[in-house]
Design a protein around this motif. Structure first.
Motif, PDB file in Angstrom:
ATOM      1  N   ARG A  58       0.830  -1.210   0.000  1.00  0.00           N
ATOM      2  CA  ARG A  58       0.000   0.000   0.000  1.00  0.00           C
ATOM      3  C   ARG A  58       0.853   1.244   0.000  1.00  0.00           C
ATOM      4  O   ARG A  58       0.528   2.248  -0.639  1.00  0.00           O
ATOM      5  N   PHE A  59       1.980   1.197   0.716  1.00  0.00           N
ATOM      6  CA  PHE A  59       2.875   2.351   0.775  1.00  0.00           C
ATOM      7  C   PHE A  59       3.443   2.664  -0.607  1.00  0.00           C
ATOM      8  O   PHE A  59       3.513   3.830  -1.017  1.00  0.00           O
ATOM      9  N   GLU A  60       3.856   1.620  -1.318  1.00  0.00           N
ATOM     10  CA  GLU A  60       4.416   1.826  -2.655  1.00  0.00           C
ATOM     11  C   GLU A  60       3.396   2.428  -3.613  1.00  0.00           C
ATOM     12  O   GLU A  60       3.749   3.221  -4.492  1.00  0.00           O
ATOM     13  N   ALA A  61       2.141   2.063  -3.439  1.00  0.00           N
ATOM     14  CA  ALA A  61       1.110   2.547  -4.361  1.00  0.00           C
ATOM     15  C   ALA A  61       0.449   3.841  -3.892  1.00  0.00           C
ATOM     16  O   ALA A  61      -0.347   4.429  -4.623  1.00  0.00           O
ATOM     17  N   GLY A  62       0.765   4.274  -2.685  1.00  0.00           N
ATOM     18  CA  GLY A  62       0.077   5.421  -2.098  1.00  0.00           C
ATOM     19  C   GLY A  62       0.694   6.759  -2.450  1.00  0.00           C
ATOM     20  O   GLY A  62       1.767   6.837  -3.065  1.00  0.00           O
ATOM     21  N   PRO A  63       0.058   7.834  -2.012  1.00  0.00           N
ATOM     22  CA  PRO A  63       0.518   9.183  -2.333  1.00  0.00           C
ATOM     23  C   PRO A  63       1.794   9.596  -1.605  1.00  0.00           C
ATOM     24  O   PRO A  63       2.433  10.575  -1.991  1.00  0.00           O
ATOM     25  N   ASN A  64       2.158   8.873  -0.537  1.00  0.00           N
ATOM     26  CA  ASN A  64       3.348   9.240   0.236  1.00  0.00           C
ATOM     27  C   ASN A  64       4.624   8.607  -0.300  1.00  0.00           C
ATOM     28  O   ASN A  64       5.689   8.796   0.279  1.00  0.00           O
ATOM     29  N   ARG A  65       4.525   7.879  -1.395  1.00  0.00           N
ATOM     30  CA  ARG A  65       5.682   7.182  -1.945  1.00  0.00           C
ATOM     31  C   ARG A  65       6.847   8.119  -2.202  1.00  0.00           C
ATOM     32  O   ARG A  65       7.993   7.835  -1.852  1.00  0.00           O
ATOM     33  N   MET A 181      -4.661   6.346  22.631  1.00  0.00           N
ATOM     34  CA  MET A 181      -6.026   6.844  22.779  1.00  0.00           C
ATOM     35  C   MET A 181      -6.130   8.321  22.438  1.00  0.00           C
ATOM     36  O   MET A 181      -7.170   8.793  21.970  1.00  0.00           O
ATOM     37  N   LEU A 182      -5.048   9.074  22.670  1.00  0.00           N
ATOM     38  CA  LEU A 182      -5.107  10.532  22.520  1.00  0.00           C
ATOM     39  C   LEU A 182      -4.592  11.030  21.183  1.00  0.00           C
ATOM     40  O   LEU A 182      -4.854  12.183  20.815  1.00  0.00           O
ATOM     41  N   THR A 183      -3.831  10.213  20.460  1.00  0.00           N
ATOM     42  CA  THR A 183      -3.214  10.670  19.225  1.00  0.00           C
ATOM     43  C   THR A 183      -3.499   9.687  18.095  1.00  0.00           C
ATOM     44  O   THR A 183      -3.880   8.545  18.318  1.00  0.00           O
ATOM     45  N   SER A 184      -3.277  10.172  16.901  1.00  0.00           N
ATOM     46  CA  SER A 184      -3.403   9.331  15.715  1.00  0.00           C
ATOM     47  C   SER A 184      -2.299   9.720  14.744  1.00  0.00           C
ATOM     48  O   SER A 184      -1.971  10.910  14.616  1.00  0.00           O
ATOM     49  N   ILE A 185      -1.703   8.737  14.090  1.00  0.00           N
ATOM     50  CA  ILE A 185      -0.622   9.010  13.151  1.00  0.00           C
ATOM     51  C   ILE A 185      -0.976   8.414  11.795  1.00  0.00           C
ATOM     52  O   ILE A 185      -1.806   7.502  11.704  1.00  0.00           O
ATOM     53  N   PRO A 186      -0.366   8.921  10.726  1.00  0.00           N
ATOM     54  CA  PRO A 186      -0.673   8.393   9.384  1.00  0.00           C
ATOM     55  C   PRO A 186      -0.333   6.911   9.272  1.00  0.00           C
ATOM     56  O   PRO A 186       0.562   6.398   9.950  1.00  0.00           O
ATOM     57  N   GLU A 187      -1.046   6.222   8.402  1.00  0.00           N
ATOM     58  CA  GLU A 187      -0.864   4.778   8.237  1.00  0.00           C
ATOM     59  C   GLU A 187       0.572   4.377   7.886  1.00  0.00           C
ATOM     60  O   GLU A 187       1.060   3.373   8.415  1.00  0.00           O
ATOM     61  N   PRO A 188       1.297   5.133   7.011  1.00  0.00           N
ATOM     62  CA  PRO A 188       2.679   4.724   6.720  1.00  0.00           C
ATOM     63  C   PRO A 188       3.560   4.658   7.963  1.00  0.00           C
ATOM     64  O   PRO A 188       4.394   3.759   8.089  1.00  0.00           O
ATOM     65  N   TRP A 189       3.375   5.597   8.889  1.00  0.00           N
ATOM     66  CA  TRP A 189       4.183   5.573  10.106  1.00  0.00           C
ATOM     67  C   TRP A 189       3.701   4.491  11.057  1.00  0.00           C
ATOM     68  O   TRP A 189       4.493   3.896  11.796  1.00  0.00           O
TER      69      TRP A 189
END
Length: 237
Positions: A58-65, A181-189
């Protein structure tokens, strides 16, 4: 995943550090260490690594590549980093085996494992769990794995670890859960964190189970790995 489930899982993981010393007896510790190592390794190869492979795709195909160096290997580099980091700790501990590790080195080691334990707990909240069963499987496997960490650190500096280290690690677990519980980070990280933890699980499991002189029981290790692999494949299919 609902709040009560992840909180219960985090409390179980923290409890491993608080009460793990009760398993460290001569008559029992080798069989449960072998079983814990088998369960940990099965979880990595049957559950976490396939998930990491999907995350890499998914990372390779995603916008953050384009924002990452070596995007075709970004997640696997995190996996290797976890493995190498904890191998480094084991190497330094082994190099000074003739002398008891210094307080400074042991404190640094506790700090590193506190960060590691918090990441394990962070994934309780933010990894992609299909249902309560898959969360429970992860929590059980990580509980076994943290027993190995507890066992290894206690063998290096028993009194210091018993008095302070285990409480620091237990608090780190709860801090990791609270951060989740308090934070959220992008899927790649998030995928990088899962990969880093997987590298640490592989290294820390093998460090305790395999080296010469530790008296590991291969039959129990293999049986636990096979049995938990079957459980994972049946439930996670």
């Amino acid at each position: 995943m609902p709040y009560p489930y992840t909180l219960a899982a985090a409390l179980i993981l923290a409890g491993v550090y608080v009460f793990g010393h009760r398993l460290r007896t001569r008559s029992h510790q080798r069989w449960w260490v072998s079983i814990a190592a088998g369960v940990s390794v099965a979880t990595v190869f049957i559950d976490l690594l396939p998930e990491i492979s999907e995350s890499q795709a998914r990372f390779e195909a995603g916008p953050n590549r384009g924002a990452a160096l070596f995007p075709e290997r970004a997640i696997y580099l995190a996996l290797m980093a976890g493995f190498v980091l904890f191998y480094g700790f084991e190497y330094m501990a082994t190099a000074s085996a003739k002398d008891e590790p210094s307080n400074v080195f042991f404190s640094f080691q506790i700090a590193a494992f506190a960060g590691y334990s918090s990441l394990v707990a962070y994934l309780l909240v933010h990894n992609i769990w299909n249902d309560a069963q898959s969360l429970a499987l992860y929590a059980v496997a990580m509980a076994f794995h943290l027993l190995l960490v507890d066992h290894s650190l206690a063998n290096q500096r028993s009194r210091l670890y018993q008095n302070r280290g285990r409480w620091i690690l237990a608090l780190a677990v709860m801090a990791g859960w609270a951060a989740g519980m308090l934070t959220s980070i992008p899927e790649p990280w998030l995928a990088r964190i899962a990969a880093f933890v997987s590298g640490g699980v592989i290294m820390n499991s093998l460090v305790v189970e395999l080296p010469e002189g530790r008296g590991g029981r291969f039959s129990l290790f293999a049986l636990a790995a096979a049995a938990y692999s079957v459980v994972l494949m049946v439930i996670l299919k």
